[in-house]
Design a protein around this motif. Structure first.
Motif, short mmCIF file in Angstrom:
data_model
loop_
_atom_site.label_atom_id
_atom_site.label_comp_id
_atom_site.label_asym_id
_atom_site.label_seq_id
_atom_site.Cartn_x
_atom_site.Cartn_y
_atom_site.Cartn_z
N THR A 1 -0.01 25.04 -23.84
CA THR A 1 1.12 24.36 -23.19
C THR A 1 1.23 24.64 -21.70
O THR A 1 2.03 24.00 -21.02
N GLU A 2 0.44 25.60 -21.19
CA GLU A 2 0.55 25.97 -19.77
C GLU A 2 -0.81 25.83 -19.07
O GLU A 2 -1.52 26.80 -18.85
N PRO A 3 -1.17 24.60 -18.69
CA PRO A 3 -2.43 24.41 -17.96
C PRO A 3 -2.25 24.73 -16.48
O PRO A 3 -1.30 24.28 -15.84
N ARG A 4 -3.16 25.49 -15.93
CA ARG A 4 -3.11 25.83 -14.51
C ARG A 4 -4.53 25.83 -13.95
O ARG A 4 -5.50 25.91 -14.68
N GLN A 5 -4.62 25.75 -12.63
CA GLN A 5 -5.92 25.75 -11.97
C GLN A 5 -6.03 26.91 -11.00
O GLN A 5 -5.04 27.38 -10.45
N TYR A 6 -7.26 27.37 -10.83
CA TYR A 6 -7.53 28.33 -9.77
C TYR A 6 -8.42 27.66 -8.73
O TYR A 6 -9.25 26.83 -9.05
N ARG A 7 -8.19 28.03 -7.48
CA ARG A 7 -8.97 27.45 -6.40
C ARG A 7 -10.43 27.88 -6.52
O ARG A 7 -10.72 29.03 -6.82
N TYR A 8 -11.32 26.96 -6.28
CA TYR A 8 -12.74 27.25 -6.43
C TYR A 8 -13.57 26.73 -5.26
O TYR A 8 -14.38 27.45 -4.71
N TRP A 9 -13.35 25.49 -4.88
CA TRP A 9 -14.19 24.84 -3.88
C TRP A 9 -13.50 24.84 -2.52
O TRP A 9 -12.36 24.40 -2.39
N PRO B 1 -18.49 20.36 -11.11
CA PRO B 1 -19.47 19.52 -10.43
C PRO B 1 -20.03 20.08 -9.13
O PRO B 1 -20.85 19.41 -8.49
N THR B 2 -19.62 21.24 -8.66
CA THR B 2 -19.96 21.64 -7.29
C THR B 2 -21.35 22.21 -7.14
O THR B 2 -21.90 22.20 -6.03
N GLY B 3 -21.95 22.75 -8.22
CA GLY B 3 -23.24 23.40 -8.08
C GLY B 3 -23.17 24.70 -7.29
O GLY B 3 -24.18 25.24 -6.87
N CYS B 4 -21.97 25.21 -7.10
CA CYS B 4 -21.73 26.41 -6.30
C CYS B 4 -21.34 27.56 -7.22
O CYS B 4 -20.31 27.50 -7.89
N ASP B 5 -22.15 28.60 -7.27
CA ASP B 5 -21.91 29.75 -8.15
C ASP B 5 -21.54 30.99 -7.35
O ASP B 5 -22.04 31.18 -6.22
N PRO B 6 -20.73 31.88 -7.91
CA PRO B 6 -20.48 33.17 -7.27
C PRO B 6 -21.75 34.00 -7.20
O PRO B 6 -22.63 33.89 -8.06
N THR B 7 -21.83 34.86 -6.21
CA THR B 7 -22.91 35.84 -6.15
C THR B 7 -22.61 36.96 -7.14
O THR B 7 -21.50 37.04 -7.68
N HIS B 8 -23.56 37.85 -7.35
CA HIS B 8 -23.32 38.97 -8.25
C HIS B 8 -22.16 39.83 -7.75
O HIS B 8 -21.32 40.28 -8.54
N GLU B 9 -22.11 40.05 -6.45
CA GLU B 9 -21.01 40.83 -5.88
C GLU B 9 -19.67 40.14 -6.11
O GLU B 9 -18.67 40.79 -6.43
N GLN B 10 -19.64 38.83 -5.96
CA GLN B 10 -18.40 38.08 -6.17
C GLN B 10 -18.00 38.09 -7.63
O GLN B 10 -16.81 38.19 -7.95
#
Length: 432
Positions: A166-174, A208-217
């Motif tokens: 019941t509580e959909p939320r988003q986190y910033r990514y791009w 869809p971004t093709g952008c992944d965190p690094t290991h440190e991130q």
């Protein structure tokens, strides 16, 4: 008597299928399809992996096999091998029996089964998904402003709310300015998340971004999830397909598991096995206490029984046969490398051509992104122009499937993008 169904309203179309239909209906010889998320050869054709074709022939000739129902939780030879592939042969969770898999209807089915389990058994009601994540619907013209359009584009939103969250939320990514991960925004949103929120994470090749965190991130992300007592739920649709390396593409999930997190991971074998229409998936679960497994499996059994009863055999048998046979496994790994390398070649080729043409903007993100998709940064107006003038079909977000590029059309596509960016100059070029 008035029809009971007259109250049903027409729903918005699913964008990727609508765009694909428009492409198929186009009679132009110049048309290019960069929309559907499926691998294509350099001839623009679907590819049945040779190892899959070989395995299918072996299965067809095996008269000991039949079409009896599988167990509710699926073919153990498939789910066990899939779980081991994800977590690694040296995984302590797997070795100690704290990890197990459930064969599902591809990755989407795994997400839905996992969501229903978390809601019903752990009473979790809040979930976070990345902005953006992989898409679902396009809004009709009357569904403005853009904020409403966003709601209809997120498939994780649909899956979890349909499961009862019941509580959909988003986190910033791009980060549109830098065309990279917005780590600060990501972590800030996680720190604000209530305890026991489910955090949906893309294991690799973020769609869809093709952008992944690094290991440190990833380490920083795990720190906050642990600190805030959040629950990680990975979505792994591209293991092996992203980089050509099964181990590399599973790093994030393995890191969380080795660190001691309890987690879920939805696996799909649509992309890396080319089994799109066979719906082969696996829901991997990692727990801390082996004593919990009996109860957990019993509740998962009831969920699956009430949803689709049991999974199909054919695709699961293919995956199980390949992953459990050393020779076939090596043949499959070579197929995966072939697909990944073609995508990497197209990334390099498109970037080089855009830069050679002097296309406005920075195009480094084409090669720094990974996996099947590229978030080009093209605006909706530019996307429309590409389609109408050049018969190039892609999603409104500017996401393209790199597999739609071939050595025969890449020059045409690069020139079309260049001319479009020059003709329709946006202040938000390369932003989304």
């Amino acid at each position: 008597m008035t029809s009971r169904f007259s109250v049903v309203k027409v729903g918005p179309p699913i964008e990727v299928f609508a765009v694909n239909k428009a492409y198929l209906d186009d009679t132009s010889d110049l048309k290019v399809n960069l929309s559907v998320g499926a691998y294509r050869t350099d001839e623009g054709k679907p590819w049945v992996l040779p190892v899959v074709r070989k395995t299918e022939k072996q299965l067809a000739d095996d008269e000991t096999l039949n079409h009896e129902y599988l167990p509710v939780l699926g073919l153990d030879a498939c789910s066990s091998a899939a779980t081991k592939m994800l977590l690694g042969a040296d995984s302590s969770a797997f070795a100690q029996g704290r990890a197990f898999g459930v064969q599902t209807l591809s990755g989407t089915g795994a997400l839905r089964v996992g969501a229903e389990f978390l809601l019903r058994q752990l009473k979790y009601t809040t979930f976070y998904y990345s902005s953006p994540t992989w898409g679902n619907y396009i809004a009709e013209q009357n569904l403005e402003p853009e904020g409403e359009l966003e709601l209809f584009q997120q498939n994780h939103h649909l899956l979890f709310t349909n499961a009862g969250f019941t509580e959909p939320r988003q986190y910033r990514y791009w980060n549109a300015e830098t065309r990279s991960l917005d780590l600060d925004g990501f972590l800030e949103d996680l720190r604000a998340a209530p305890k026991d929120s489910v955090i949906i994470l893309h294991a690799c090749a973020h769609n869809p971004t093709g952008c992944d965190p690094t290991h440190e991130q990833w380490t920083q992300i795990a720190d906050v999830i642990e600190e805030r007592q959040l629950f990680p739920f990975f979505d792994s649709a591209y293991q092996g397909f992203a980089s050509g390396d099964l181990e590399k593409d599973a790093w994030a999930v393995r890191y969380f598991a080795d660190r001691g997190f309890e987690l879920l991971c939805a696996q799909s074998f649509a992309k890396n096995f080319g089994l799109y229409n066979e719906r082969v998936g696996n829901l991997t679960m990692v727990v801390k206490d082996v004593g919990d497994l009996l109860a957990v499996k019993s509740q998962l059994t009831l969920i699956v029984r009430g949803m689709y009863s049991n999974p199909p055999n054919h695709g699961g048998r293919i995956v199980a046969t390949v992953l459990n046979n050393p020779q076939l496994l090596e043949e499959w790994k070579e197929c995966v490398r072939t697909m990944a390398n073609r995508v990497l070649d197209m990334r390099r080729g498109l970037k080089e051509r855009l830069e050679r043409l002097g296309t406005p903007g920075t195009w480094d993100h084409i090669v720094t992104q990974i996996g099947m998709f590229s978030y080009t940064g093209l605006s909706p107006r530019q996307v429309e122009h590409l389609t109408q003038k050049y018969h190039i079909y892609l999603l409104k977000s500017g996401r393209i499937n790199m597999c739609g590029l071939t050595t025969k059309n890449i020059d045409y596509v690069a020139k079309a993008i260049h001319e479009t960016v020059v003709e329709i100059s946006e202040n938000t070029i390369n932003k989304l």
